[in-house]
Design a protein around this motif. Structure first.
Motif, PDB file in Angstrom:
ATOM      1  N   ALA A 278      37.401 -24.311 -88.506  1.00 54.96           N
ATOM      2  CA  ALA A 278      38.261 -24.032 -87.350  1.00 54.96           C
ATOM      3  C   ALA A 278      38.578 -22.542 -87.267  1.00 54.96           C
ATOM      4  CB  ALA A 278      39.543 -24.848 -87.442  1.00 54.96           C
ATOM      5  N   VAL A 279      38.813 -21.916 -88.419  1.00 55.32           N
ATOM      6  CA  VAL A 279      39.087 -20.482 -88.454  1.00 55.32           C
ATOM      7  C   VAL A 279      37.886 -19.693 -87.923  1.00 55.32           C
ATOM      8  CG1 VAL A 279      39.489 -18.528 -90.003  1.00 55.32           C
ATOM      9  CG2 VAL A 279      40.768 -20.653 -90.323  1.00 55.32           C
ATOM     10  N   GLU A 280      36.682 -20.189 -88.235  1.00 51.84           N
ATOM     11  CA  GLU A 280      35.475 -19.551 -87.701  1.00 51.84           C
ATOM     12  C   GLU A 280      35.430 -19.631 -86.175  1.00 51.84           C
ATOM     13  OE1 GLU A 280      32.954 -17.957 -89.030  1.00 51.84           O
ATOM     14  OE2 GLU A 280      32.992 -18.382 -91.174  1.00 51.84           O
ATOM     15  N   GLY A 281      36.092 -20.662 -85.636  1.00 50.14           N
ATOM     16  CA  GLY A 281      36.085 -20.857 -84.200  1.00 50.14           C
ATOM     17  C   GLY A 281      34.907 -21.670 -83.704  1.00 50.14           C
ATOM     18  N   SER A 282      34.011 -22.033 -84.621  1.00 49.55           N
ATOM     19  CA  SER A 282      32.803 -22.748 -84.229  1.00 49.55           C
ATOM     20  C   SER A 282      32.856 -24.229 -84.565  1.00 49.55           C
ATOM     21  CB  SER A 282      31.594 -22.128 -84.937  1.00 49.55           C
ATOM     22  OG  SER A 282      31.794 -22.134 -86.338  1.00 49.55           O
ATOM     23  N   PHE A 283      33.810 -24.624 -85.419  1.00 45.55           N
ATOM     24  CA  PHE A 283      33.927 -26.010 -85.891  1.00 45.55           C
ATOM     25  C   PHE A 283      32.606 -26.506 -86.492  1.00 45.55           C
ATOM     26  CE2 PHE A 283      37.310 -25.417 -82.843  1.00 45.55           C
ATOM     27  CZ  PHE A 283      38.399 -25.915 -83.529  1.00 45.55           C
ATOM     28  N   ALA A 284      31.883 -25.599 -87.085  1.00 49.60           N
ATOM     29  CA  ALA A 284      30.620 -25.859 -87.777  1.00 49.60           C
ATOM     30  C   ALA A 284      30.144 -24.522 -88.314  1.00 49.60           C
ATOM     31  CB  ALA A 284      29.583 -26.450 -86.834  1.00 49.60           C
ATOM     32  N   GLU A 285      28.977 -24.513 -88.941  1.00 51.89           N
ATOM     33  CA  GLU A 285      28.386 -23.231 -89.318  1.00 51.89           C
ATOM     34  C   GLU A 285      28.149 -22.412 -88.053  1.00 51.89           C
ATOM     35  OE1 GLU A 285      27.648 -21.834 -92.324  1.00 51.89           O
ATOM     36  OE2 GLU A 285      28.705 -23.549 -93.200  1.00 51.89           O
ATOM     37  N   PRO A 286      28.495 -21.136 -88.062  1.00 54.67           N
ATOM     38  CA  PRO A 286      28.157 -20.297 -86.904  1.00 54.67           C
ATOM     39  C   PRO A 286      26.668 -20.418 -86.589  1.00 54.67           C
ATOM     40  CG  PRO A 286      29.610 -19.110 -88.396  1.00 54.67           C
ATOM     41  CD  PRO A 286      29.238 -20.395 -89.097  1.00 54.67           C
ATOM     42  N   MET A 287      26.357 -20.640 -85.366  1.00 51.97           N
ATOM     43  CA  MET A 287      24.983 -20.878 -84.881  1.00 51.97           C
ATOM     44  C   MET A 287      24.453 -22.232 -85.326  1.00 51.97           C
ATOM     45  SD  MET A 287      23.300 -17.129 -85.685  1.00 51.97           S
ATOM     46  CE  MET A 287      23.619 -17.310 -87.458  1.00 51.97           C
ATOM     47  N   GLY A 288      25.299 -23.059 -85.929  1.00 52.89           N
ATOM     48  CA  GLY A 288      24.842 -24.312 -86.522  1.00 52.89           C
ATOM     49  C   GLY A 288      24.130 -25.225 -85.548  1.00 52.89           C
ATOM     50  N   ARG A 289      24.801 -25.564 -84.466  1.00 49.12           N
ATOM     51  CA  ARG A 289      24.215 -26.541 -83.538  1.00 49.12           C
ATOM     52  C   ARG A 289      23.590 -25.897 -82.309  1.00 49.12           C
ATOM     53  NH1 ARG A 289      29.794 -27.385 -83.546  1.00 49.12           N
ATOM     54  NH2 ARG A 289      30.876 -26.747 -81.637  1.00 49.12           N
TER      55      ARG A 289
END
Length: 591
Positions: free
Chosen positions: A448-459
């Protein structure tokens, strides 16, 4: 991929290598033992004795594990006195070499395997100076000694060293690890021993129960300290791995029980045998039979005797192991999806700067994939690119390696699409995607801190593949918790049902199953629209395919083995063929 047998019935263990753990946990204090601060203070006022001195002799007992009694006496006891377990028994600086010739090695050449406080089961130790500990040892191809330290962990003083203890045959074959081969009807057996190929010929004797037994000879690998990429794997964390043997049992009949035992033929024709094990072969692709799959990640390991290890943050691993052992008859294959034991000088398995990993961090503790890729067989084309597909009856599993680039245009992206596209969904309706890091959806706090709710560029690249090929479930580890989403595509739930899905899902259900045992990861303090169920606890998944039309998904807690979340999917082949958003090519009336 690994299918590791344990105990008396088959248990698969598919391990996705090349992984990384989140930074939410630091090293336990044990990892900060002041090795360079150790002082030599051997005293006649303290003594330590261990027995039995020869291990693995008991009739009908496992020759590779045994409990040892350690008696401690100290005329000047303190509450922070501790016992270190060392192997090899000689752990002084006379047996190791400095990384840099300008610096001498520390007095402790190697970190202890584990340690325990002297007062662990002896609350009066500070008064009496007397204590007895029970410690479990496993055969590690070398002798053991026990050392008494005062001064706590930061300024340890070595005051007494025990007699040595050793297994009767330290070279004995042990720790068999089963893995399905590149074909569904092939099983690989990997094990460890102290016998190099110049000392004995390794092989496996195997066959169906009550049938003809045959021999399959094994290849042998090992690695040395210089194979490691950095500290602590090549310094105080190093220990000789022995020899790793792998053989292939081919042309297996589906869903049959086989026995096998490990053998080493010595030059005088004597054979050193392991005990006899069993496994059940996989069903053939599309076979209509009851098929049960276990999935979890981030398990780590803990000590059954209560002692402490280098990284001591996997308190749930014993419970997970216990539940799987107790339920062995009720599942067929296990996928361990990464972060195996957290030795960090024994895993987070892959990441290390300038070693070819996608993430340039030091999570592997200097192992840079060498240990895991040698210790475990994976049915890949190239050993250090750990992506693969495997078939188990009505299931097709497409497994990604998140420590190598998965984005569109890469070699791995092309593999993933081929794995999805090549499956015959009429025969294998249940299509499962597996990766260690979360490439889909997670509301864990650090994502959540990343803002992506996954690996950045993950999906970014993969979600169109999941949608196009109608992947049913995507499972991840890395975040140490459990979470299930709705069927989702581009952040939008594509199905309002939560527990009993009928017909097309119209999206993919994403599941985080990283609660195998390591310290738990907190969730973000708010809800996300796609999250259906979250659990801040240890647990594992069980998927049961009853037939080509019905799948049961269950999440079980490690504490009691009970089901805390579940859903079913019921559908026909025509539901898989049906078009949904972005799953079929655009057409016009003319076409």
């Amino acid at each position: 991929m690994f299918k590791v047998a344990g105990f008396s019935l088959v248990a698969g263990l598919f391990i996705l290598l090349s992984l990384k753990e989140v930074a939410s946990h630091g090293d336990h204090a044990f990892a900060k033992i002041g090795i360079y601060q150790v002082t030599f203070a051997i005293s006649d006022d303290a003594s330590i004795k261990a027995f039995p001195t020869i291990l693995g002799l008991k009739v009908n007992k496992n020759q590779n594990t045994e409990w040892v009694t350690v008696d401690i006496s100290n005329l000047n006891p303190s509450i922070d006195d501790w016992i270190g377990v060392f192997s090899p028994a000689n752990f002084s600086d006379s047996t190791c070499f400095p990384e840099n010739s300008r610096f001498s090695p520390p007095y402790l050449c190697t970190a202890p395997i584990k340690y325990q406080y002297a007062n662990y089961t002896n609350p009066n130790y500070k008064v009496t100076g007397k204590a007895t500990l029970k410690l479990e040892l496993i055969n590690q191809r070398s002798d053991f000694s026990f050392a008494l330290f005062t001064g706590g962990l930061s300024t340890p003083k070595l005051v007494a060293v025990s007699n040595t203890v050793a297994f009767a045959n330290p070279n004995a074959p042990n720790f068999p690890r089963l893995a399905q081969g590149k074909m569904w009807d092939e099983m690989t057996v990997t094990w460890t021993s102290g016998y190099g190929i110049d000392k004995a010929v390794p092989f496996v004797e195997w066959g169906q129960i009550g049938g003809e037994q045959r021999h399959s000879y094994a290849g042998t690998l090992t690695f040395d300290r210089n194979s490691m990429c950095g500290a602590p794997a090549r310094t105080v964390g190093w220990r000789d791995p022995g020899y790793i043997h792998t053989t292939f049992l081919k042309d297996l009949w589906p869903n049959q029980m086989y026995t096998y035992k490990l053998g080493h033929k010595l030059p005088n024709d004597t054979i050193i045998w392991s005990k006899t094990y069993q496994f059940k072969s996989s069903p053939f692709p599309g076979q209509d039979s009851l098929q049960r799959v276990i999935i979890f990640g981030d398990m780590g390991k803990d000590e059954a005797d209560g002692s402490n290890e280098y990284n001591n943050f996997q308190p749930g691993s014993l419970n997970t192991t216990k539940q799987l052992i107790n339920d062995l008859e009720n599942f067929d294959i296990v996928f361990h999806i990464g972060d195996i034991c957290y030795a960090n000088g024994g895993n987070h398995e892959r990441d290390w700067p300038n070693s070819g990993s996608f993430y340039e961090n030091n999570d592997s503790g200097g192992e840079c994939g060498v240990v895991a890729e040698t210790m475990f067989y994976v049915p890949t084309v190239t050993r250090n690119k750990v992506w693969y597909s495997t078939d188990h009856g009505m299931f097709r599993f497409c497994v990604a390696d998140t420590e190598h680039d998965w984005r569109e245009g890469t070699e791995q992206y092309n593999f993933i699409e081929k794995c999805f596209a090549s499956v015959d969904r009429q025969k294998q309706p249940w299509l499962i995607f597996i990766a260690h890091r979360v490439l889909g959806y997670s509301s864990s706090l650090f994502y959540a801190v990343e803002g992506s709710f996954a690996e950045p560029m993950g999906r970014d690249s993969l979600q169109k593949l999941w949608q196009k090929y109608k992947v049913d479930i995507a499972v991840y580890g890395h975040a140490h918790n459990y979470e299930r989403t709705c069927p989702v595509y581009e952040n939008i739930c594509t199905n309002n049902e939560k527990n009993h899905y009928k017909g097309s899902l119209n999206g993919t259900i994403h599941v985080v199953a990283g609660g195998g045992g390591a310290d738990l990861t907190p969730f973000a303090p708010f809800n996300t629209v796609w999250s259906i169920f979250r659990d801040y606890d240890y647990g594992f998944l069980k998927l049961t395919a009853f037939n080509h039309s019905t799948l049961l998904f269950e999440y079980k807690k490690s504490s009691d083995g009970q089901v805390y979340d579940s859903f079913t999917i019921a559908r026909d082949y025509r539901d898989i063929l049906a078009c949904t958003i972005d799953s079929c090519s655009s057409t016009t009336l003319a076409s």
